[in-house]
Design a protein around this motif. Sequence first.
Motif, short mmCIF file in Angstrom:
data_model
loop_
_atom_site.label_atom_id
_atom_site.label_comp_id
_atom_site.label_asym_id
_atom_site.label_seq_id
_atom_site.Cartn_x
_atom_site.Cartn_y
_atom_site.Cartn_z
N ILE A 186 0.85 -1.19 0.00
CA ILE A 186 0.00 0.00 0.00
C ILE A 186 0.88 1.24 0.00
O ILE A 186 1.76 1.39 0.86
CB ILE A 186 -0.91 0.02 1.24
CG1 ILE A 186 -1.76 -1.25 1.27
CG2 ILE A 186 -1.79 1.26 1.27
CD1 ILE A 186 -2.34 -1.57 2.63
N ILE A 187 0.68 2.09 -0.99
CA ILE A 187 1.44 3.33 -1.03
C ILE A 187 0.49 4.52 -1.07
O ILE A 187 -0.72 4.34 -1.25
CB ILE A 187 2.40 3.39 -2.25
CG1 ILE A 187 1.61 3.19 -3.54
CG2 ILE A 187 3.49 2.34 -2.11
CD1 ILE A 187 2.45 3.43 -4.77
N GLY A 188 1.04 5.69 -0.92
CA GLY A 188 0.22 6.91 -0.90
C GLY A 188 0.94 7.98 -0.10
O GLY A 188 1.82 7.67 0.70
N VAL A 237 2.14 -1.47 4.31
CA VAL A 237 2.26 -0.06 3.94
C VAL A 237 3.74 0.26 3.81
O VAL A 237 4.55 -0.16 4.63
CB VAL A 237 1.64 0.84 5.02
CG1 VAL A 237 1.84 2.31 4.66
CG2 VAL A 237 0.17 0.53 5.21
N THR A 238 4.10 0.97 2.75
CA THR A 238 5.49 1.39 2.61
C THR A 238 5.58 2.72 1.87
O THR A 238 4.68 3.09 1.13
CB THR A 238 6.33 0.33 1.86
OG1 THR A 238 7.65 0.83 1.66
CG2 THR A 238 5.72 -0.01 0.51
N HIS A 239 6.66 3.43 2.14
CA HIS A 239 6.91 4.66 1.38
C HIS A 239 7.92 4.43 0.28
O HIS A 239 8.25 5.32 -0.47
CB HIS A 239 7.43 5.75 2.33
CG HIS A 239 6.35 6.60 2.87
ND1 HIS A 239 5.78 6.36 4.10
CD2 HIS A 239 5.68 7.66 2.36
CE1 HIS A 239 4.84 7.24 4.31
NE2 HIS A 239 4.75 8.03 3.27
N VAL A 293 -1.85 -1.32 -4.02
CA VAL A 293 -2.89 -0.28 -4.10
C VAL A 293 -2.29 1.06 -3.70
O VAL A 293 -1.35 1.13 -2.91
CB VAL A 293 -4.13 -0.58 -3.20
CG1 VAL A 293 -4.77 -1.90 -3.55
CG2 VAL A 293 -3.77 -0.50 -1.74
N MET A 294 -2.83 2.10 -4.31
CA MET A 294 -2.40 3.46 -3.98
C MET A 294 -3.59 4.19 -3.35
O MET A 294 -4.71 4.09 -3.85
CB MET A 294 -1.95 4.19 -5.24
CG MET A 294 -1.40 5.58 -4.96
SD MET A 294 -1.01 6.49 -6.46
CE MET A 294 0.46 5.66 -7.00
N MET A 295 -3.31 4.88 -2.26
CA MET A 295 -4.37 5.63 -1.59
C MET A 295 -4.14 7.12 -1.74
O MET A 295 -3.01 7.60 -1.85
CB MET A 295 -4.42 5.28 -0.10
CG MET A 295 -4.94 3.88 0.16
SD MET A 295 -5.21 3.58 1.91
CE MET A 295 -6.76 4.44 2.18
N GLU A 326 -6.25 10.76 -0.25
CA GLU A 326 -7.38 11.43 0.41
C GLU A 326 -8.46 10.45 0.86
O GLU A 326 -9.64 10.64 0.59
CB GLU A 326 -7.94 12.51 -0.49
CG GLU A 326 -6.92 13.64 -0.66
CD GLU A 326 -7.44 14.80 -1.52
OE1 GLU A 326 -8.45 14.61 -2.22
OE2 GLU A 326 -6.82 15.86 -1.47
N GLY A 327 -8.04 9.42 1.54
CA GLY A 327 -9.01 8.50 2.15
C GLY A 327 -9.68 7.55 1.19
O GLY A 327 -10.68 6.93 1.54
N ARG A 328 -9.14 7.42 -0.01
CA ARG A 328 -9.73 6.49 -0.97
C ARG A 328 -8.63 5.67 -1.63
O ARG A 328 -7.48 6.09 -1.68
CB ARG A 328 -10.45 7.27 -2.07
CG ARG A 328 -11.80 7.79 -1.71
CD ARG A 328 -12.66 7.83 -2.98
NE ARG A 328 -13.99 8.34 -2.67
CZ ARG A 328 -14.30 9.63 -2.73
NH1 ARG A 328 -13.40 10.51 -3.09
NH2 ARG A 328 -15.52 10.01 -2.45
N ILE A 329 -9.03 4.53 -2.16
CA ILE A 329 -8.09 3.76 -2.98
C ILE A 329 -8.26 4.23 -4.42
O ILE A 329 -9.35 4.16 -4.98
CB ILE A 329 -8.38 2.25 -2.85
CG1 ILE A 329 -7.98 1.80 -1.43
CG2 ILE A 329 -7.61 1.47 -3.90
CD1 ILE A 329 -8.28 0.36 -1.13
N ILE A 330 -7.18 4.74 -4.99
CA ILE A 330 -7.31 5.33 -6.32
C ILE A 330 -6.67 4.45 -7.40
O ILE A 330 -6.77 4.73 -8.58
CB ILE A 330 -6.69 6.74 -6.38
CG1 ILE A 330 -5.22 6.70 -5.95
CG2 ILE A 330 -7.47 7.72 -5.53
CD1 ILE A 330 -4.43 7.90 -6.40
#
Lengths: 319, 267
Positions: B40-42, B208-210, B223-225, B227-231
């Motif tokens: 998960i990134i974002g 989760v990773t940066h 998955v990329m997040m 503003e509170g959503r998966i985009i």
Amino acid sequence: MLLEYFTSLDPMSLVRALPGNVAQGLIWAVMALGVYITFRLLDFADLTVDGSLATGGAVAVMLIRGGVSPAAALVLAFIAGMLAGMVTGLLHTALGIPGILAGILTQIALYSVNLGIMGKSNQAINVDQYQLIASLRYVTGDPHTRLMFFAFLIFSILVLIALLYWFFGTELGAAVRTTGCNSNMARAQGINTNFMTVLTLMLSNGLVGLCGGIYAQYQGAADVNMGRGAIVIGLAAVIIGEVLFGKLVSGKSFTFAYTMMAVAVGAILYYTVITVVLWLKMPSDYMKLFSAVVVAAFLAVPHLKGKHQRKRYKEVAKA
Amino acid sequence: MSHMLEIKDVHKIFNAGTINQKVALNGVNLQLDEGDFVTIIGGNGAGKSTMLNAVAGVWEIDRGQIIIGGDDVTNLPEYKRAPYLGRVFQDPMNGTAATMGIDENMAIAARRGGRRTLRWGITKAEKERYYEMLKDLGLGLEDRMTSKVGLLSGGQRQAITLLMAAIQKPKLLLLDEHTAALDPKTAAKVLEISDKIIAENGLTAMMVTHNMKDAINHGNRLVMMHEGRIIYDVAGEEKKRLKVSDLLAKFEEASGGEFANDRMMFV
Ligand SMILES: Nc1ncnc2c1ncn2[C@@H]1O[C@H](COP(=O)(O)OP(=O)(O)OP(=O)(O)O)[C@@H](O)[C@H]1O
Ligand SMILES: [Mg+2]
């Protein structure tokens, strides 16, 4: 002047007072162990104890006066203390009241409860009338009685320490320690931290109530104010024990058992210091002030030590 | 086959009705199959940690549903969800009890989901098992089983937390930037251990990773997040072919190019 002061000190009176104070320290060690459990293992500064100590005393004395055996009265004093701890625990966990405040609220409420139990602010029991578990009379009495009484007290404390050592080694006890150490991690590992908090407060205040029950028998009366400042005495015992014996007991097997013994010795030392200070003619009105200052000083030691070390480290790093 | 994790339309608002109101999750939907390993990134504040915390039940969500292994856990408190989960946090301090021994920490984890009784907290057979598990880690910790965890380095603590997460096979492993506080070499080692534990136990995992490279190189899904959503949600062959530049483009598209001062790492 100074000479006059010193010649007025009677060494024999100090010697005479000491056995009584060792006995007192041994009795208060029961409470100190209770305080140790919440303060160190659960990381919860519980002020309930000032009230629950008197509750234990009141319950024991009233039951004994009502014909219950002094030993059975102690069991009920323990249970009464547990109920007090449960109230604080629920105020904190179920109602979200900060720990210190939850303890103060229970303590204040207990003042009325204790008056209610006794019907007045003070109730006496006479050692001539009842077969008490503990009494100042046993200390001042004949040497055989005295020896038996001290043996009994020391044995009881050791049994208590063994029981606590066992409990905190069990799955349940380990869950309590985890809760005190890292409550987030505890929950992540499926531990109901609220339950553990209530349980520990009950166990701790049970011990405090038990101490109150023994102490009331020892002094021949329960008083609604007998627990005032008890938390400070408990903390003093814990801290004196840790500061004096901490290095000695750390890193060994059974460290935890030794630490609890150190706390018990801390309670005895506390009363010994108090006796010596009174013997040196410090007015007894200043006793609470003195206790508070001593505890504050000992609590500050680890903090100041750390600061000093950091400063030294910086100096070394610069050089 | 039913899903191992279903996050259905989850919303979370912090400090609702105050000046600090923050919509942290704004209708998140995600389904994981058994054995999925999703990275998960974002950007900062995208809601990654909040999504993992919602799954773990750190607080109640405002709307939506969370189903793990077919069980609706939406209304379960954090400690009751623990049996389903293994968790490793960003701060190495968070995952272990510092004043307790390595073996004691593992024993606590081994009882996740079981009743905690008045039996002794750790058995001899357990100790032997832990010894082997620690030996497998290859960090030399097996000879320090009774050392207090507080004496260990961040990387060692994270490795133990990983072991603890897997000691009772969880339905879902949650890793929230669990290598971010470590130096690059230790981070790589801990990541390697994570991969190994996930593979050996066939775990379903969220990480989760940066680090975009790590996000691409690990797991079977990404998955990329924002503003509170998966985009963005990509899996399989398509994920394997991803390049950092692709993610960058996606990220820019979503955020309007304002990633300049973000912590995200492109290497
Ligand atoms: N407990 C909380 N109370 C109030 N606000 C919170 C809380 N937790 C998160 N937030 C807010 O919710 C938003 C999402 O936070 P979150 O921690 O999920 O972001 P993130 O994607 O993990 O970011 P980062 O990469 O910085 O870890 C942020 O604006 C954050 O400030
Ligand atoms: Mg985060």
